[in-house]
Design an enzyme around this catalytic site. Structure first.
Site, PDB file in Angstrom:
ATOM      1  N   ASP A  34      -8.691  -3.717  -7.193  1.00 25.31           N
ATOM      2  CA  ASP A  34      -8.397  -2.517  -6.351  1.00 25.31           C
ATOM      3  C   ASP A  34      -8.834  -1.275  -6.673  1.00 25.31           C
ATOM      4  O   ASP A  34      -8.228  -0.720  -7.979  1.00 25.31           O
ATOM      5  CB  ASP A  34      -6.819  -2.775  -6.089  1.00 25.31           C
ATOM      6  CG  ASP A  34      -6.135  -1.571  -5.087  1.00 25.31           C
ATOM      7  OD1 ASP A  34      -6.922  -0.914  -4.617  1.00 25.31           O
ATOM      8  OD2 ASP A  34      -5.145  -1.703  -4.642  1.00 25.31           O
TER       9      ASP A  34
ATOM     10  N   HIS B  63      -7.778  -4.631  -2.956  1.00 25.88           N
ATOM     11  CA  HIS B  63      -6.551  -4.129  -2.091  1.00 25.88           C
ATOM     12  C   HIS B  63      -6.474  -4.782  -0.739  1.00 25.88           C
ATOM     13  O   HIS B  63      -7.295  -5.339  -0.191  1.00 25.88           O
ATOM     14  CB  HIS B  63      -7.132  -2.473  -1.852  1.00 25.88           C
ATOM     15  CG  HIS B  63      -5.730  -1.819  -1.224  1.00 25.88           C
ATOM     16  ND1 HIS B  63      -4.571  -1.350  -2.225  1.00 25.88           N
ATOM     17  CD2 HIS B  63      -5.566  -1.103   0.193  1.00 25.88           C
ATOM     18  CE1 HIS B  63      -4.194  -0.625  -1.423  1.00 25.88           C
ATOM     19  NE2 HIS B  63      -4.387  -0.504  -0.250  1.00 25.88           N
TER      20      HIS B  63
ATOM     21  N   CYS C 206       0.784  -1.098   0.027  1.00 24.67           N
ATOM     22  CA  CYS C 206      -0.152  -0.031  -0.004  1.00 24.67           C
ATOM     23  C   CYS C 206       0.771   1.183   0.070  1.00 24.67           C
ATOM     24  O   CYS C 206       1.537   1.522  -0.997  1.00 24.67           O
ATOM     25  CB  CYS C 206      -0.998  -0.241   1.154  1.00 24.67           C
ATOM     26  SG  CYS C 206      -2.246   1.147   1.262  1.00 24.67           S
TER      27      CYS C 206
END
Length: 249
Positions: A187, A218, A129
């Site tokens: 995502d 995600h 991330c």
């Protein structure tokens, strides 16, 4: 699995003390030496899933350093929750930290790894991330021979850091090592057009890279909560270990 040693060190940076969590196979410092990995967390800092990720890499024969990326905003040891309050804080901090500070922190962590008696000096970076973007930027540091970036946010929009303005796409040409990019097709943070923009820039800059897209949302590597996909997470670790095994051993 190797027996592991866990430790932490507080390192000075231009924006204050940064706590770095360290993991390595057991043994007296210097008795055995291992390639080093800077492991960058999500916006929540060193949560239990990030710690387990660090332990996983360490068990494969790496010395792993996990920096607290928001050290200028929170006291040492702070872990943000996987909830609305933690998410709001993490998103606030990532847009209120200068990109130059993130880069300076990377140099501090990498220098510490390189100088450590248990490290070979061959260095890589890995992240998830926000951490995927920070690993991507760490790859611009000439010390870094390889980086594995999982669902890296804010690269395609170049919106990391204070003012939501970074230069990661422009500086892609500064990457000298190999980069591995892993994405979830479902995502929403990095849509298809964003992934295409990053791929095109890596190709234009003639970076050595591998590219993997999987059917996942995600944070599918995070080993708790509803987004976790164990099979795809195992694949992600295998891809990262293959990359680091070729480039850092």
């Amino acid at each position: 699995m190797a027996t592991l040693v866990e430790d932490s060190v507080d390192l000075p940076t231009p924006t204050g003390t940064m706590r770095v969590h360290l993991y390595r196979p057991a043994g007296e410092p210097g008795a055995a030496r291992f390639p080093g990995l800077a492991l960058y967390s999500e916006i929540y800092q060193e949560t239990p899933p990030i710690r387990r990720s660090a332990l996983r890499f360490a068990s494969e024969g790496y010395m792993v350093a996990v920096p607290e990326v928001f050290h200028e905003h929170e006291p040492p040891g702070t872990v943000l929750g996987y909830d609305k309050e933690g998410t709001d804080k993490g998103n606030l901090y990532k847009y209120d930290t200068a990109v130059a500070s993130f880069d300076a922190d990377a140099e501090t962590v990498l220098a510490h790894l390189a100088a450590h008696a248990s490290c070979t000096g061959r260095l890589g970076a890995v992240g998830f991330c926000l951490g995927g973007h920070l690993a991507f930027r760490a790859a611009m540091n000439p010390r870094v021979l390889a980086a594995s970036c999982f669902y890296a946010t804010d690269i395609h929009t170049d919106s990391l850091g204070r003012g939501k303005k970074s230069d990661s796409l422009a500086r892609t040409k500064d990457i000298r090592g190999e980069v591995m990019m892993v994405w979830g097709r479902q995502d929403p943070h990095v849509p298809a057009e964003g992934r295409a923009r990053i791929h095109a820039r890596l190709s234009e800059a003639e970076v050595r890279f591998t590219w993997h897209e999987v059917n996942a949302v995600h944070a599918f590597m995070r080993d708790e909560g509803p987004r976790y996909d164990p099979a795809l997470a195992a694949l992600g670790y295998a891809l990262a270990l293959e990359t680091f095994g070729r480039t850092l051993r």
